[in-house]
Design a protein around this motif. Structure first.
Motif, short mmCIF file in Angstrom:
data_model
loop_
_atom_site.label_atom_id
_atom_site.label_comp_id
_atom_site.label_asym_id
_atom_site.label_seq_id
_atom_site.Cartn_x
_atom_site.Cartn_y
_atom_site.Cartn_z
N GLU A 17 0.75 -1.14 -0.07
CA GLU A 17 0.06 0.03 -0.07
C GLU A 17 0.74 1.17 -0.03
O GLU A 17 0.41 2.43 -0.13
CB GLU A 17 -0.90 0.04 1.07
CG GLU A 17 -0.28 0.15 2.62
CD GLU A 17 0.16 -0.97 3.14
OE1 GLU A 17 0.52 -2.04 2.48
OE2 GLU A 17 0.21 -1.12 4.53
N GLN A 19 3.09 4.05 -1.45
CA GLN A 19 3.63 4.13 -2.72
C GLN A 19 4.96 5.18 -2.67
O GLN A 19 5.66 5.47 -3.55
CB GLN A 19 2.60 5.20 -3.30
CG GLN A 19 1.23 4.69 -3.63
CD GLN A 19 0.22 5.62 -3.94
OE1 GLN A 19 -0.25 6.12 -3.02
NE2 GLN A 19 -0.10 5.75 -5.10
N ILE A 20 5.34 5.86 -1.48
CA ILE A 20 6.26 6.80 -1.55
C ILE A 20 7.43 6.03 -0.33
O ILE A 20 6.98 5.43 0.39
CB ILE A 20 6.22 8.18 -1.29
CG1 ILE A 20 5.52 8.29 -0.04
CG2 ILE A 20 5.49 8.68 -2.62
CD1 ILE A 20 5.35 9.67 0.28
N ARG A 24 7.04 3.56 3.14
CA ARG A 24 7.34 2.30 3.15
C ARG A 24 8.61 2.13 4.12
O ARG A 24 8.28 1.14 5.15
CB ARG A 24 8.36 2.20 1.57
CG ARG A 24 7.41 1.49 0.45
CD ARG A 24 8.50 0.87 -0.34
NE ARG A 24 9.25 1.72 -0.91
CZ ARG A 24 9.19 2.44 -1.93
NH1 ARG A 24 7.88 2.51 -2.55
NH2 ARG A 24 10.06 3.33 -2.72
N ARG A 146 -3.18 9.97 1.82
CA ARG A 146 -2.11 8.99 1.25
C ARG A 146 -0.85 9.29 1.70
O ARG A 146 -0.60 10.57 2.33
CB ARG A 146 -2.21 9.39 -0.27
CG ARG A 146 -2.20 10.63 -0.96
CD ARG A 146 -2.24 10.82 -2.42
NE ARG A 146 -2.06 12.07 -2.86
CZ ARG A 146 -1.57 12.31 -3.95
NH1 ARG A 146 -1.64 11.42 -5.08
NH2 ARG A 146 -1.34 13.62 -4.30
N PHE A 147 -0.04 8.56 1.20
CA PHE A 147 1.50 8.79 1.66
C PHE A 147 1.72 8.49 3.09
O PHE A 147 2.88 9.42 3.39
CB PHE A 147 1.91 10.16 1.10
CG PHE A 147 1.97 10.27 -0.41
CD1 PHE A 147 1.69 9.23 -1.39
CD2 PHE A 147 1.86 11.56 -1.05
CE1 PHE A 147 1.65 9.35 -2.88
CE2 PHE A 147 1.79 11.72 -2.32
CZ PHE A 147 1.60 10.60 -3.31
N THR A 216 8.59 13.57 -4.49
CA THR A 216 7.41 13.07 -3.78
C THR A 216 6.41 13.96 -3.25
O THR A 216 5.42 13.61 -2.96
CB THR A 216 7.56 11.92 -3.21
OG1 THR A 216 8.61 12.57 -2.15
CG2 THR A 216 8.52 10.61 -3.69
#
Ligand code: P5A
Length: 437
Positions: A17, A19-20, A24, A146-147, A216
């Motif tokens: 899940e 993305q950046i 992660r 998000r992120f 990002t």
């Protein structure tokens, strides 16, 4: 802290899940866990970083003369009806009804609450200026959380609110915050560029966002190429001096967010202009009497007449900064914490958990470092050297101190700098002294 006892749930694989890179790495390094969309729990390692970021923000607010308070997360809707923002704020506001059918909300920001406090307490120009801040959780029901912590729904913000008797005083308060922000981000090793910005739902007509350039980043930003080589501020500034020259210096070089940038009027020729992505880590506003007037926050002047207070508000995304710091400080192996915000300064690695001499040497180093006040995470578990090195590189502590059988036989320890990768074998005592700040 011994890793054998620490709650550090690491992930071996990259979570699908995320993305950046910062999201992660925060998941993999056991810093956070998602509770629901855009809402996170902070685990021990993540919380240590959050607390360090918070403390730097606090120290620089205090240095500027702002005073810390703590306002609630749950606010009464009636205050927002007074300012006129209750209906305007829209779907981002989480609205709640209590058992007495009273409309409440989870605060997305605190202009109304703080204006109500000050209007009841401040009567005269003699009580001013004041700048009150708090570091408190906010909730915004973002359309697209998000992120990870970068765009959360629940997030930690430092928000300060200044109150002055006139525009000149309010501008001085604004300038003070600009200095404090430059210092705050510089202390974390971040280059945050002040950019002319849109004021959105907070209002007013003067505002600057502090943007960190990163691929990002969510914002599109434009700035003079000269910013790329500019040093961020680390100098001491006298907050009581005239800060206008300082303000002019830091805003003279062109920098603007997408909403404010207009290619037709931009003073910088296209060849000198950088178009980039930015992470907004702070945002300051001057909005005069936008809240004080409708809410009746007035003060009397020396001649007995009364005027609405001149206000500004100043935000820093404290939890977002943790993600932004990782975006700016990582490599393929993991995080590389700047010293000022590192969760621990030293990762002590015992390569042979089953070897009595190694254990004795590592235990000795652990107690000496701790006695000297160094923050140490001690890898005392039984695992392969390769796995231990990979864990340490993932966690990104600035220094690694490695205890292995060959070194112990020779009376040496290995010191590794996570950022440069430089390794050095030193006599045990010299190695320890090197790591004691
Ligand atoms: C200024 C302080 C305000 O709310 N009122 C009080 C003003 N400004 S702001 O720009 O809307 O927010 C301030 C900073 O908070 C961070 N931020 C977020 N961080 C994580 N997730 C979010 N959804 C989020 N929204 C805002 C940003 O760093 C922003 O600059």
């Amino acid at each position: 802290m011994r890793l054998s006892q620490y709650f550090l749930p690491l992930l071996r694989e990259n979570p699908a899940e995320a993305q950046i890179v910062s999201h992660r790495l925060m998941l993999r390094a056991g810093m956070i866990r998602q509770s629901s969309a855009g809402i996170y729990s902070w685990l021990p390692l993540g919380l240590r970083v959050l607390a360090k970021v918070e403390q730097i923000v606090r120290e620089e607010q205090d240095r500027s003369g702002a005073q810390e308070i703590l306002m609630p997360t749950i606010q009464p809707a009636d205050l927002w009806r007074e300012s006129g923002r209750y209906d305007d704020y829209g779907a981002e506001m989480l609205r709640i009804r209590d058992r007495h059918e009273r409309d409440m909300l989870y605060g997305p920001t605190n202009e109304e609450v703080v204006t109500a406090i000050v209007r009841d307490a401040v009567r005269s120009y003699r009580d001013l200026p004041k700048n009150l801040y708090h570091i408190q959780w906010k909730f915004r029901d973002e359309v697209r959380p998000r992120f990870g912590v970068m765009r959360g729904r629940e997030f930690l913000m430092k928000d300060a609110y200044s109150f002055d008797i006139d525009q000149a005083g309010a501008k001085h308060s604004y300038n003070k915050m600009m200095v404090a922000y430059l210092r705050t981000f510089a202390r974390m090793g971040l280059k945050a560029i002040p950019m002319r910005a849109d004021t959105g739902p907070i209002g007013g007509d003067l505002s600057h966002e502090f943007q960190i350039l990163a691929d990002t980043g969510e914002s599109e930003v434009y700035c003079d190429k000269a910013w790329l080589d500019a040093d961020v501020l680390a100098a001491d500034v006298d907050y009581d001096s005239d800060l206008e020259p300082f303000y002019r210096e830091w805003t003279s070089r062109y920098a603007a967010t997408d909403e404010m940038h207009d290619a037709a009027t931009c003073p910088v020729p296209a060849t000198e202009l950088v178009t980039a992505r930015g992470i907004e880590v702070g945002h300051i506003f001057y909005f005069g009497a936008k809240y004080s007037k409708p809410m009746g926050a007035l003060a009397s002047l020396a001649d007995g007449s009364t005027v609405p207070l001149e206000m500004g508000s100043y935000g820093i995304g404290v939890s977002r900064l943790v993600g932004a710091l990782i975006e700016a400080n990582h490599d393929d192996s993991g995080i590389i914490w700047p010293e000022a915000v590192a969760p621990f300064r030293v990762g002590l690695v015992n390569l042979r958990a089953g070897d009595a001499k190694c254990v004795a040497a590592a235990d000795d180093a652990y107690s000496k470092l701790r006695a000297a006040g160094a923050e140490v995470l001690y890898e005392d578990r039984d695992d392969s050297p390769g796995a231990k090195f990979a864990t340490m590189d993932l966690l990104g502590l600035p220094w690694q101190l490695i205890v292995g059988p060959r070194g112990v036989a020779a009376g040496t320890l290995e010191v590794k700098n996570r950022r440069s990768g430089e390794r050095q074998n030193l006599p045990a005592e010299a190695a320890l002294n090197r790591l004691i700040a």
